[in-house]
Design an enzyme around this catalytic site. Structure first.
Site, short mmCIF file in Angstrom:
data_model
loop_
_atom_site.label_atom_id
_atom_site.label_comp_id
_atom_site.label_asym_id
_atom_site.label_seq_id
_atom_site.Cartn_x
_atom_site.Cartn_y
_atom_site.Cartn_z
CG ASP A 1 -6.98 -0.01 11.01
OD1 ASP A 1 -7.64 0.56 11.88
OD2 ASP A 1 -7.45 -0.91 10.29
N GLY B 1 0.77 -1.23 0.00
CA GLY B 1 0.00 0.00 0.00
C GLY B 1 0.81 1.28 0.00
N GLY C 1 -2.34 -0.73 14.51
CA GLY C 1 -0.99 -0.51 15.01
C GLY C 1 -0.13 -1.77 15.03
CG ASP D 1 -5.39 -3.47 -1.60
OD1 ASP D 1 -4.91 -3.09 -0.51
OD2 ASP D 1 -5.72 -4.65 -1.82
CB THR E 1 1.49 -3.23 10.28
OG1 THR E 1 0.30 -3.91 9.89
CG2 THR E 1 2.54 -3.38 9.19
CG LEU E 2 3.81 1.49 12.25
CD1 LEU E 2 3.57 2.86 12.86
CD2 LEU E 2 5.18 1.45 11.58
CG ASP F 1 -0.80 1.67 3.51
OD1 ASP F 1 -0.49 1.29 4.67
OD2 ASP F 1 -1.40 0.92 2.72
NE ARG G 1 -2.44 -2.84 -4.52
CZ ARG G 1 -2.39 -3.08 -3.20
NH1 ARG G 1 -2.21 -2.08 -2.36
NH2 ARG G 1 -2.51 -4.30 -2.74
P1 5GP Z 1 -2.58 -2.08 11.21
O1 5GP Z 1 -1.54 -3.14 11.32
O2 5GP Z 1 -2.14 -0.75 11.78
O3 5GP Z 1 -3.92 -2.52 11.70
O4 5GP Z 1 -2.89 -1.86 9.67
C1 5GP Z 1 -1.96 -1.42 8.82
C2 5GP Z 1 -2.17 -2.01 7.45
O5 5GP Z 1 -3.52 -2.46 7.22
C3 5GP Z 1 -1.92 -0.94 6.43
O6 5GP Z 1 -0.58 -0.96 6.01
C4 5GP Z 1 -2.86 -1.31 5.31
O7 5GP Z 1 -2.20 -2.19 4.44
C5 5GP Z 1 -3.99 -2.02 5.96
N1 5GP Z 1 -5.12 -1.11 6.18
C6 5GP Z 1 -5.56 -0.63 7.35
N2 5GP Z 1 -6.63 0.17 7.20
C7 5GP Z 1 -6.88 0.20 5.86
C8 5GP Z 1 -7.86 0.89 5.05
O8 5GP Z 1 -8.73 1.65 5.49
N3 5GP Z 1 -7.77 0.66 3.71
C9 5GP Z 1 -6.84 -0.14 3.15
N4 5GP Z 1 -6.86 -0.27 1.82
N5 5GP Z 1 -5.91 -0.80 3.88
C10 5GP Z 1 -5.92 -0.62 5.22
MG MG Z 2 -0.03 -2.15 4.37
#
Ligand code: 5GP
Ligand code: MG
Length: 174
Positions: A99, A40, A101, A155, A103-104, A96, A161
């Site tokens: 959300d 993303g 957190g 996406d 992943t980070l 990108d 995208r």
């Molecule tokens: P986290 O690990 O913080 O929950 O989510 C991070 C990853 O989830 C982002 O890098 C992204 O790939 C995906 N993601 C989270 N929210 C969204 C969203 O609203 N739309 C899309 N397309 N991807 C999301």
């Molecule tokens: Mg991502």
């Protein structure tokens, strides 16, 4: 439409100035490594790094959290090898959207074991939900409503995208 292309470009210009200033403070001999989380972030990465002063290394790591047609996350999974040689370097992780957190958190923890001099994170978008706001992140482009967004690299099932603007996905297909 949530964030039009002109607003994205303007904000990335400001982020570039802010990050460049912090990098310049590190001194001339420090090594900087960008670690971008695919897929993303590819468009954000391309636009942001052209605003940053060199030299810096750019690496990419594939992480999956919303596979296929899902709009709800599942546990993040690193799908490719993280760079092994970040010891003694300053790392900036680029994603990108922040959300849940997870992943980070996962990427930071894995990178920290490799003993970089510092780790900073930069996301284009951060959702206004407590998990995202509580997650440490040094650079944030925009705080947005807690909705599923697409476009500008983000996406749904690998669609959308290519949209130049960031848009809310109103009715995900069943
Ligand atoms: P986290 O690990 O913080 O929950 O989510 C991070 C990853 O989830 C982002 O890098 C992204 O790939 C995906 N993601 C989270 N929210 C969204 C969203 O609203 N739309 C899309 N397309 N991807 C999301
Ligand atoms: Mg991502």
């Amino acid at each position: 439409m949530l964030i039009p292309r002109a607003e994205i470009a303007r904000r990335i210009g400001d982020l570039g100035v802010e990050i460049a200033r912090d990098l310049e403070r590190l001194g001339p001999d420090e090594e900087v490594e960008i670690v971008a989380i695919l897929t993303g972030s590819f468009m954000f990465l391309a636009d942001l790094i052209r605003r940053l002063p060199g030299p810096l290394r750019v690496r990419m790591v594939a992480v999956s959290s919303y596979p296929g047609r899902a709009t709800k996350p599942r546990p993040a999974e690193i799908l490719s090898r993280l760079p092994d040689d970040v010891a003694g370097r300053h790392v900036i992780v680029i994603d990108d959207i922040l959300d849940s957190g997870q992943t980070l958190r996962l990427i930071r923890a894995e990178l920290a074991r490799r003993r970089p001099k510092s780790i900073r994170a930069c996301v284009l978008l951060r959702k206004r939900r407590s998990a995202a706001m509580a997650e440490p992140c040094e650079y944030v482009g925009f705080d947005i409503p807690d909705e599923f967004v697409v476009g500008y690299g983000l996406d749904f099932d690998d669609l959308y995208r290519n949209l130049p603007d960031i848009c809310t996905l109103r009715s995900p297909a069943p």
